[in-house]
Scaffold this motif. Structure first.
Motif, PDB file in Angstrom:
ATOM      1  N   GLU A   1       0.835  -1.201   0.000  1.00 16.30           N
ATOM      2  CA  GLU A   1       0.000   0.000   0.000  1.00 16.30           C
ATOM      3  C   GLU A   1       0.875   1.257   0.000  1.00 16.30           C
ATOM      4  OE1 GLU A   1      -3.450  -0.092   2.432  1.00 16.30           O
ATOM      5  OE2 GLU A   1      -3.455   2.078   2.666  1.00 16.30           O
ATOM      6  N   ALA A   2       1.995   1.210   0.701  1.00 17.91           N
ATOM      7  CA  ALA A   2       2.887   2.368   0.723  1.00 17.91           C
ATOM      8  C   ALA A   2       3.465   2.640  -0.665  1.00 17.91           C
ATOM      9  CB  ALA A   2       4.012   2.138   1.725  1.00 17.91           C
ATOM     10  N   LEU A   3       3.754   1.582  -1.416  1.00 16.58           N
ATOM     11  CA  LEU A   3       4.313   1.754  -2.754  1.00 16.58           C
ATOM     12  C   LEU A   3       3.269   2.178  -3.782  1.00 16.58           C
ATOM     13  CD1 LEU A   3       6.696  -1.317  -3.060  1.00 16.58           C
ATOM     14  CD2 LEU A   3       7.336   1.094  -3.005  1.00 16.58           C
ATOM     15  N   PHE A   4       2.101   1.549  -3.735  1.00 14.70           N
ATOM     16  CA  PHE A   4       1.121   1.731  -4.797  1.00 14.70           C
ATOM     17  C   PHE A   4      -0.143   2.462  -4.359  1.00 14.70           C
ATOM     18  CE2 PHE A   4       3.618  -0.693  -7.553  1.00 14.70           C
ATOM     19  CZ  PHE A   4       4.071  -1.813  -6.879  1.00 14.70           C
ATOM     20  N   GLY A   5      -0.261   2.800  -3.109  1.00 14.84           N
ATOM     21  CA  GLY A   5      -1.474   3.437  -2.608  1.00 14.84           C
ATOM     22  C   GLY A   5      -2.541   2.383  -2.354  1.00 14.84           C
TER      23      GLY A   5
ATOM     24  N   GLU B   1       1.879   8.715 -16.334  1.00 14.76           N
ATOM     25  CA  GLU B   1       2.596   9.461 -15.305  1.00 14.76           C
ATOM     26  C   GLU B   1       1.934  10.818 -15.041  1.00 14.76           C
ATOM     27  OE1 GLU B   1       5.114   8.630 -13.267  1.00 14.76           O
ATOM     28  OE2 GLU B   1       5.002   6.609 -14.097  1.00 14.76           O
ATOM     29  N   LEU B   2       1.506  11.488 -16.098  1.00 17.05           N
ATOM     30  CA  LEU B   2       0.819  12.775 -15.960  1.00 17.05           C
ATOM     31  C   LEU B   2      -0.477  12.604 -15.172  1.00 17.05           C
ATOM     32  CD1 LEU B   2       0.670  15.779 -16.714  1.00 17.05           C
ATOM     33  CD2 LEU B   2      -0.448  15.085 -18.842  1.00 17.05           C
ATOM     34  N   GLY B   3      -1.242  11.562 -15.494  1.00 21.31           N
ATOM     35  CA  GLY B   3      -2.483  11.281 -14.776  1.00 21.31           C
ATOM     36  C   GLY B   3      -2.239  10.999 -13.299  1.00 21.31           C
ATOM     37  N   LEU B   4      -1.211  10.220 -13.010  1.00 24.32           N
ATOM     38  CA  LEU B   4      -0.886   9.935 -11.603  1.00 24.32           C
ATOM     39  C   LEU B   4      -0.526  11.203 -10.845  1.00 24.32           C
ATOM     40  CD1 LEU B   4       1.243   6.659 -11.652  1.00 24.32           C
ATOM     41  CD2 LEU B   4      -1.051   6.977 -10.717  1.00 24.32           C
ATOM     42  N   ARG B   5       0.303  12.039 -11.444  1.00 27.39           N
ATOM     43  CA  ARG B   5       0.719  13.276 -10.774  1.00 27.39           C
ATOM     44  C   ARG B   5      -0.450  14.227 -10.545  1.00 27.39           C
ATOM     45  NH1 ARG B   5       5.008  13.299 -14.418  1.00 27.39           N
ATOM     46  NH2 ARG B   5       4.098  15.080 -15.520  1.00 27.39           N
ATOM     47  N   ARG B   6      -1.312  14.359 -11.545  1.00 24.96           N
ATOM     48  CA  ARG B   6      -2.400  15.335 -11.449  1.00 24.96           C
ATOM     49  C   ARG B   6      -3.584  14.848 -10.632  1.00 24.96           C
ATOM     50  NH1 ARG B   6      -3.369  17.967 -17.281  1.00 24.96           N
ATOM     51  NH2 ARG B   6      -4.817  19.233 -16.074  1.00 24.96           N
ATOM     52  N   PHE B   7      -3.913  13.549 -10.727  1.00 27.00           N
ATOM     53  CA  PHE B   7      -5.168  13.079 -10.153  1.00 27.00           C
ATOM     54  C   PHE B   7      -5.035  11.943  -9.149  1.00 27.00           C
ATOM     55  CE2 PHE B   7      -6.101  14.436 -14.592  1.00 27.00           C
ATOM     56  CZ  PHE B   7      -6.708  15.630 -14.261  1.00 27.00           C
ATOM     57  N   GLY B   8      -3.919  11.249  -9.125  1.00 27.36           N
ATOM     58  CA  GLY B   8      -3.749  10.116  -8.229  1.00 27.36           C
ATOM     59  C   GLY B   8      -4.294   8.828  -8.835  1.00 27.36           C
ATOM     60  N   SER B   9      -3.837   7.728  -8.305  1.00 27.63           N
ATOM     61  CA  SER B   9      -4.202   6.410  -8.810  1.00 27.63           C
ATOM     62  C   SER B   9      -5.706   6.161  -8.728  1.00 27.63           C
ATOM     63  CB  SER B   9      -3.463   5.339  -8.008  1.00 27.63           C
ATOM     64  OG  SER B   9      -3.783   4.060  -8.481  1.00 27.63           O
ATOM     65  N   GLY B  10      -6.277   5.690  -9.833  1.00 31.18           N
ATOM     66  CA  GLY B  10      -7.694   5.353  -9.867  1.00 31.18           C
ATOM     67  C   GLY B  10      -8.616   6.513 -10.138  1.00 31.18           C
ATOM     68  N   ASN B  11      -8.082   7.702 -10.323  1.00 29.06           N
ATOM     69  CA  ASN B  11      -8.903   8.894 -10.506  1.00 29.06           C
ATOM     70  C   ASN B  11      -8.868   9.433 -11.930  1.00 29.06           C
ATOM     71  OD1 ASN B  11      -9.716   9.071  -7.755  1.00 29.06           O
ATOM     72  ND2 ASN B  11      -7.631   9.703  -7.297  1.00 29.06           N
ATOM     73  N   PHE B  12      -8.392   8.636 -12.871  1.00 27.76           N
ATOM     74  CA  PHE B  12      -8.324   9.007 -14.282  1.00 27.76           C
ATOM     75  C   PHE B  12      -8.275   7.718 -15.097  1.00 27.76           C
ATOM     76  CE2 PHE B  12      -4.005   8.211 -13.082  1.00 27.76           C
ATOM     77  CZ  PHE B  12      -3.427   7.628 -14.209  1.00 27.76           C
ATOM     78  N   SER B  13      -8.387   7.859 -16.399  1.00 29.71           N
ATOM     79  CA  SER B  13      -8.166   6.723 -17.288  1.00 29.71           C
ATOM     80  C   SER B  13      -7.593   7.220 -18.596  1.00 29.71           C
ATOM     81  CB  SER B  13      -9.456   5.927 -17.519  1.00 29.71           C
ATOM     82  OG  SER B  13     -10.380   6.687 -18.258  1.00 29.71           O
ATOM     83  N   LEU B  14      -7.095   6.280 -19.393  1.00 28.61           N
ATOM     84  CA  LEU B  14      -6.522   6.591 -20.686  1.00 28.61           C
ATOM     85  C   LEU B  14      -7.313   5.886 -21.772  1.00 28.61           C
ATOM     86  CD1 LEU B  14      -2.759   6.004 -19.814  1.00 28.61           C
ATOM     87  CD2 LEU B  14      -4.006   8.162 -19.767  1.00 28.61           C
TER      88      LEU B  14
END
Length: 94
Positions: free
Chosen positions: A7-11, A63-76
């Protein structure tokens, strides 16, 4: 690897299905046609049904999605790709 260090690594394990399903249907219904003419082969970074940015490379878009929105809060969505089948979810939103 312990559960805590994972969880610490991947949220926390997010429920990505809501964001992914919302974005997929919004992409197909509202954005796909107009984007394919100009951006075929690129990636659409999406959040809450909106195209946030068009990016050349999938890794960069992720990477842009992770930085801006966090894991699980966007899609491609790959622009111009053949559609993915969502199984029974396709009927749930028809």
């Amino acid at each position: 690897m312990s559960e805590q260090s994972t969880e610490a690594l991947f949220g926390p394990d997010p429920d990505m299905s809501d964001q992914a399903v919302l974005n997929h249907f919004a992409f197909v219904e509202r954005h796909q046609g107009k984007l394919e003419a100009e951006h075929s082969g690129k990636m659409a970074l999406m959040r809450d049904g909106a195209v946030v940015e068009i990016v050349e490379d999938m890794d960069v878009a992720y990477e842009l999605g992770l930085r801006r929105f966090g894991s699980g809060n966007f899609s491609l969505e790959r622009i111009g790709a053949s559609p993915h089948r969502l199984g029974v979810l396709e009927y749930a939103f028809a």
